[in-house]
Design an enzyme around this catalytic site. Structure first.
Site: not given
Ligand code: GCB
Length: 601
Positions: A162, A418, A473, A508
């Site tokens: 990403d 990941e 997330y 994250e």
């Molecule tokens: C993740 C990735 C990261 C992305 C992020 C997202 O888990 O490690 O590279 O940018 O999510 O914002 O989706």
């Protein structure tokens, strides 16, 4: 690999500036030997910089394949009798370099340095032409992986990570001199005698010097930050004792200078100065200890990403970004998702910023790829990420270690971000890579970053990691917009990881947020939602004793490939892409500066 430096016996010349540049849309340059003469139909291209956003239009932005860079430079007259080396701090993702008409080096891997001894090809006082052909293609043989699709409209690069596939000469190119008899490598291993939390400690610096070019003797001297000699020793390896050592600490990057002298007969043939920070790192139970004291990571996963220059290194942007980290109360960062410029690593070492150092192994996950719009089956197989990628991955780990092994700021290696980590194939793929990382470095912990699709109940790789690093997330990709459900799910999952008895870091967490979008109901994408979501995560983190760190995703908004889930890039920054604070930045600042974090900052 040693970083070039000016010393009593060495000189550097930076080749940064405007180079001639030409994209090779038809891929004919190698065959037509474009390196053999001044590059025709070239435009000016700044080095360092990504080339993608320098001129308007899609052609260069979306270019797939080779581009050519060329410059000329005069080899200093004073370098007669010296060894002359051409070094690229990085070329993304692969390059072949020519001096005049002679090919001098090829390198694969976009974020680590490479060099060539060009002594035989140059005459001090005369000009040389340097040409580099740089290939931005990602395939199943590269790290990170990618797919090239041939279409009636030309090749299209797909990838499963990403961030935008910025390419080119992102870092400085150096021409430098060393004596013929020279220091080839230095390895230092710092330590302390006894309990590192005691007062008036004796530090230790294990060192090993590799010398090339002739028979010699080695003398090392350790100087404190004021230049006073602390101790000295003869011999290419050994251990120095540092009485009453001044430790390298988070928040205070105290460093000694190890002056390495190579003596050839009666004369000092070469001098190389290696910075040394004396500190210890240890994982004990669920604690992450630096100098014997529990360390709690506060900071961000970041990106090398700026307007116009893309991933090109720039000192002004770097110092500004570190100033923002200080303002917000961060004490650490992760080099997501590739090794950062050596200038950044030097700065972190010098200012006591703690670093999780990551390889470019990202995008090895079918579920993540699907969210970003690419379909892959059987990620860890010979049709996708197989033995060729694994060899490139091993090389990336080796080169990262070789580059950053002496850095006190680096306290933890992340060998991948990941990957799918719940299949037997992923375990087979990763087992030797963990072994390699441990064989290279027995002094630092090793880990990988776990994805939401391979949770604790199915993951097969956490057993190989010293630390649990997870990206989550809840409230964004799952339980979208529902922070109550997200809180319950997050807490339930952390209980599962708790059972491993290892330190847990959230590497994250975050929410896409359009700066300036406000909403009375705290709707997704608003600044209110981002702040509320982070606040909720913090409440949960504070309930776990095994929880040792929080890295928000991301420090700043950053560019990505085009697709239906991104509007002009990823907007999860606490700062915008041009570094203006969102409401979340103020919230983080209040949390991170508002209490005593175990006495460590
Ligand atoms: C993740 C990735 C990261 C992305 C992020 C997202 O888990 O490690 O590279 O940018 O999510 O914002 O989706």
């Amino acid at each position: 690999m040693l970083r070039p430096q000016d010393s009593a016996t060495r000189e550097r010349r930076s080749l940064a500036g405007l180079w001639r540049f030409r994209a090779d849309a038809d891929g004919v340059g190698r065959q037509e030997r474009w390196f053999a003469r001044p590059l025709a139909d070239a435009i000016d291209m700044p080095v360092p910089s990504s080339y993608n956003d320098i001129v308007p239009g899609r052609e260069l932005h979306d270019h797939v394949g080779d581009v050519w860079y060329q410059t000329t430079t005069r080899v200093p007259r004073g370098w007669a009798g010296q060894r002359v080396v051409l070094r690229f701090d990085a070329a993304t993702h692969a390059a072949t370099v020519f001096v005049g008409e002679t090919e001098v080096v090829s390198h694969q891997g976009g974020y680590t340095p490479f060099e060539a001894d060009v002594t035989e090809l140059v005459t001090p006082g005369e000009e040389i032409r340097v040409t580099a052909v740089v290939d931005n293609r990602l395939t199943w043989e590269t790290i990170p992986p990618g797919i090239i699709e041939q279409t009636p409209h030309g090749p299209r690069q797909k990838y499963m990570h990403d961030f935008f596939n910025y390419a080119g000469l992102h870092r400085t190119v150096w021409l430098y001199s060393t004596p013929v008899v020279h220091v080839e490598d230095v390895t230092v291993v710092p330590g302390v005698q006894g309990d590192p939390t005691a007062e008036h400690l004796t530090g230790t610096v294990g060192y090993a010097v590799a010398v090339a070019g002739g028979s010699t003797s080695v003398v090392v001297r350790l100087l404190d930050a004021d230049g006073g000699e602390v101790t000295r020793a003869d011999g290419a390896d050994g251990t120095l004792e540092v009485p009453d050592v001044h430790l390298w600490q988070p928040g205070e990057g105290y460093q000694y200078d190890l002056v390495v002298e190579v003596h050839h007969g009666e004369t000092v043939a070469d001098v190389y100065v290696q910075k040394v920070g004396v500190r210890t790192v240890e994982v004990r139970g669920t604690e992450f200890l630096i100098n014997g004291r529990p360390f709690y990571f506060r900071g961000f996963g970041m990106h090398e990403d700026h307007l116009t220059r893309g991933k090109g290194h720039d000192d002004a942007e770097m110092v500004h970004d570190f100033a923002l980290l200080e303002w917000i109360g961060a004490n650490s960062l992760r080099t997501s998702h590739y090794p950062y410029a050596e200038e950044v690593m030097d700065y972190a070492d010098a200012h006591g910023i703690v670093v999780i150092d990551e390889t470019p192994a990202v995008g090895m996950n079918a579920a993540v790829a699907a969210v970003l719009g690419t379909k892959i089956d059987n990620v860890f197989s010979e049709e996708a990420v197989g033995s060729k990628a694994q060899a490139a991955h091993a090389q990336a780990i080796r080169e990262l270690y070789e580059r950053d092994k002496n850095r006190p700021g680096v306290v933890l290696w992340s060998i991948a971000n990941e990957p799918e980590s719940h299949t037997p194939e992923s375990e087979e793929y990763f087992k030797p890579l963990f072994a390699l990382a441990r064989e290279l470095d027995e002094h630092r912990p090793v880990g990988f970053v776990n994805v939401m699709y391979s949770k604790a109940d199915v993951d097969r790789l956490a057993q190989y990691s010293d630390v649990i690093m997870i990206n989550r997330y809840y409230g964004w990709y799952s339980d979208s917009g529902d922070l109550e459900a997200a809180e319950a799910a997050l807490e339930a999952e952390l209980h599962q990881w708790d059972a491993h008895g290892k330190p847990i870091l959230m590497t994250e967490y975050g929410a896409d947020t359009v700066a300036g979008l406000h909403d009375l109901t705290g709707a997704m994408w608003s600044e209110e939602y981002q702040a509320e979501l982070l606040d909720m995560y913090h409440r949960v983190f504070d309930r776990f004793d095994s929880f040792q760190g929080e890295h928000v995703w991301n420090f700043a908004d950053f560019q990505t490939s085009r697709g239906i889930v991104r509007v002009d890039g990823n907007k999860k920054g606490a700062f915008t892409r041009d570094r203006r604070p969102k409401a979340a930045a103020h919230l983080l600042r209040r949390r991170w500066t508002g209490r005593d974090w175990l006495g460590q900052d």
